[in-house]
Structures are given as C-alpha cells and as structure tokens.
Scaffold this motif. Structure first.
Motif, PDB file in Angstrom:
ATOM      1  N   ALA A 197      46.064  36.293  34.998  1.00 38.42           N
ATOM      2  CA  ALA A 197      46.819  37.543  35.109  1.00 38.42           C
ATOM      3  C   ALA A 197      46.453  38.521  34.000  1.00 38.42           C
ATOM      4  N   VAL A 208      50.700  40.820  36.505  1.00 39.93           N
ATOM      5  CA  VAL A 208      49.628  41.811  36.364  1.00 39.93           C
ATOM      6  C   VAL A 208      50.190  43.226  36.342  1.00 39.93           C
ATOM      7  N   ALA A 258      43.060  40.229  34.674  1.00 43.14           N
ATOM      8  CA  ALA A 258      43.208  41.222  35.739  1.00 43.14           C
ATOM      9  C   ALA A 258      43.958  42.449  35.245  1.00 43.14           C
ATOM     10  N   ALA A 259      44.961  42.224  34.405  1.00 40.31           N
ATOM     11  CA  ALA A 259      45.730  43.337  33.841  1.00 40.31           C
ATOM     12  C   ALA A 259      44.843  44.245  33.003  1.00 40.31           C
TER      13      ALA A 259
END
Length: 415
Positions: A182, A119, A185-186
């Motif tokens: 991930a 992330v 979320a990134a």
C-alpha cells in the motif's frame, strides 16, 4: 477445525472488517472539514468494490496452483460457487471443509479491502471518487491479489527460502503484502496527482483530532484480529505471543513518536499519539509471531521514532503524501520486515541465525515495493491522462465534498 477455532475465525474476520471504518475515521480526521466525506467515502468505496471482486475472482487469484505461477486461476471457482455447492453434500467432511474455506475466503477479503483503503490517504483533498474506484479495482486485480498469492498462497515469496537454501520469508500478517504494498502504491499516486494547492509544512491542519484518535483506537482494536486471526488455521499455537506483541510494540511506538515530537516541536500531540500507534501496529504486523516480547518493544520504539522522522521527508523531497501513508506504512512495513532479519526467534542474525533471514526479508520487501510502485504509477498515470484523476484547483480550494458527493460533513442549523 473445531467449533472454537471456527468461531474465532468469524470473530477475527469481523474485527478486521471493522478496521476499514477505523481507517475512514483516522483519515477523515486528518483532512480539512470540507473533504471529510470524500476521504471517508474512499474507504467505504473500497469496502464495497474489493469485497465483490474478491468473491468473484480475487480469492481464486490469491493462491497459486503450481510451481512457477504468479497467481491463481481467477476462474477456478468464479464467485465461490463450487465451495458453496459443497455445503449441500451428504459428506460431513466436505461440508466442514466448505465452511472453513468460505470463512477463510471472507477473512482474506478483509485484508484486501483495508490494503486498498490505506492507499487513499496519499491523495486526500484532491481526487475524484470515480477515478479512485477505477484505480482501486485495477490495482487490486494486478497487484494485491497476485502479491497475496506470492506471500501466503504458495508463490515465489513463500518459496524463496527453499529455493535459495535459506530460512523462509517471515510475513505473518502482511508487512509486505499489506503495508509495503500500500505504501509503495501511495507514493506512486502522490507523484501522479501532484501537490495540493498551497502544499507546505503546517499549511494543512487536521480538522478533527478526536476522529483521528477514534480511528486509531478502532484500528488497534481490530488489529488483534488482523494479527492473531490466522491462528484459527494454526491450532492457536502462537496466539499468546501474537497478542502480547501487538499490545507492546504499539504502546512503545506511541512513546517513541511522542518523544520525537517533544524534541522537535516542543509539544506531544494527540495526532502524534494516534500516528505512533499506527506505526507500531504496522511494524509488528509481519513480526508478531516471531519476536520475543522484549524485542517487540524495541521494534515499537524504533518504528515510532523513525516513522515520526520519515513523515517529514515529503517536505524535503517534494512529494505530497497527504496523510503520511509512505512515512507510516511503507517505512513502518520495511522496518518490521527487515527487523526480523536481526531478531526473529531462532533465525535472526542476533538470535541464533545468520544473514540468511535478512537476505530473504530484503528480497521480498523490495520486490513487492518495486512491483507495486511501478504498476500503481502506470495505472494512475493512465487514468489521469484519460478520464482525469484530480479535481480542479477551484473545487479543491472550495472543498470537494459538495462537488463530488453533494454532502457536507458538518451541517449547522441556524434556527
């Protein structure tokens, strides 16, 4: 589990743990020279924090205890004390089970660590280390640990096919749990922190392409443990298929990415080769045990081409995903997860099945993506509005390594 399977489990655990330093080198080479320590420390910070949280309660949360639960009881075996105490038993079967359980818990920890580390690439060059660590701990607790339970620990994704009367969701090594998770979320954090100073195509050039290739090589090396590691619990039944697909899809993705670079920009680059390798590895992760090798090669080509095109979206849509976590991990994870709906051995639309496999793959992929994005955005926004997540523009321009860590990545003695 015999001694050979247990030995492979330990070896695979070490391979996957080594991948997080690989992420550090891959990401570290992509940022500017005055941010390389900050970037690499985000990976090592995740390695320290998430390991501790996993041992304390994350492993317990990663498997549900019964139907309808979203995650396991975090206090069921707090600190793995019960498993450890079983090693003192006079019952050889109980001792063997405890050893297997502890090794399995450690293997699972390495997946949690690298998912969080991935992330960080979206917020390179502009994030405070302490705020990142706070986010990492909260996000792992609220998102990664429960999602691991959904996918592998008896949760709703694992049970989805049975509930709908369709094939089971296939996510052998983490297309949803790791990469879509991930990547979503990134994207959320990139939106929360905003664009870097001077954000524009070509404005931020990787300072060390050899680091990028070194990191990609370490990741590819470790990915054989990432993909084939769980075979210690499966009697090594599909290990040959997994390793050949991990090689073939990755190699094909390198070619796909470089072809796009040549067409678009006139030159194939080393950073493109490394990025293409990661795109192929991401795409084959959920599919490694369920594709014929020829279809794995095709998946690699598709992932390399589409991810090379996807990384340009941040310039068109105006979000600053610094190191292309969205374009590689979110897009690559979606490609690999949905591709199984068409070509999974025996159940894909074109390989003996119907639309059922595609349906469950899509529900799982988009369900995880939505959940991860929403929680990450809320947590990131709360941190930004309280203690602050982003460094000042002055510190960003100067380079945040000396400000945040009191160190420099490169020190040249003038004597």
């Amino acid at each position: 589990m015999d001694t050979g399977e247990l030995s492979w489990a330990i070896t695979a655990t070490a391979l996957v743990l080594f991948m997080t330093p690989g992420v550090a080198f891959f990401y570290g080479g992509l940022v500017k020279a005055k941010s390389v320590i900050s970037m690499m420390m985000m990976s090592f910070g995740a390695l320290g924090l998430i390991s501790v949280l996993w041992v304390l309660y994350g492993f317990n949360m990663s498997a549900v205890d019964g139907p309808g639960q979203l995650f396991g009881n975090p206090f069921a075996d707090f600190g793995l004390m019960t498993l450890a105490s079983d090693l003192a038993s006079d019952d050889a079967t109980l001792v063997a089970a405890a050893n297997e359980g502890l090794v399995g818990a450690t293997f699972g920890a390495t997946f949690a660590i690298i998912t969080v580390a991935l992330v960080s690439g979206a917020i390179a060059d502009r994030a405070k280390f302490g705020s990142w660590i706070l986010f990492a701990g909260i996000w792992a607790t609220l998102v990664y640990f429960p999602v691991a339970a959904w996918v592998w620990g008896g949760g709703w994704i694992l049970e989805l096919g049975g509930l709908l009367g369709l094939p089971e969701v296939i996510d052998y090594a983490g297309g949803t749990a790791v990469h879509i998770n991930a990547g979503a979320a990134a994207l959320a954090l990139a939106l929360v922190l905003g664009k870097r100073v001077g954000f524009a195509k070509g404005a931020h050039v990787p300072h060390n392409p050899p680091f990028v290739l070194l990191g990609a090589g370490i990741l590819w090396f470790g990915w054989f443990g990432f993909n084939a590691g769980a075979e210690f619990a499966n009697g090594m039944a599909n290990v040959g298929l997994i390793v050949v697909n991990t090689l073939g899809a990755t190699a094909a993705a390198i070619l796909g990415w470089l072809i796009i670079e040549k067409i678009k920009d006139g030159k194939p680059t080393s950073v493109g080769a490394g990025s293409g390798a990661i795109a192929g590895l991401v795409a084959i992760t959920p599919a490694c045990a369920n594709l014929a090798p020829g279809f794995a090669l095709l998946l690699g080509i598709i992932a390399g081409v589409l991810c090379a095109l996807a990384v340009e979206l941040k310039f068109k849509w105006g979000f600053d995903d610094s190191l292309d976590v969205v374009g590689i991990h979110l897009v690559g994870g979606l490609i690999g997860t949905l591709y199984l709906g068409f070509f999974a051995i025996g159940t894909g639309l074109f390989t003996g099945g119907d639309f059922g496999q595609l349906a469950v793959q899509a529900i799982a992929a988009f369900g995880v993506m939505f959940y991860s994005f929403v929680v990450a955005f809320i947590v990131g926004f709360a941190i930004e509005k309280t203690i602050g997540f982003r460094v000042t523009e002055e510190d960003e321009i100067a380079g945040i390594d000396p400000i945040v860590h009191g160190e420099a990545g490169y020190v040249f003695d003038a004597k």
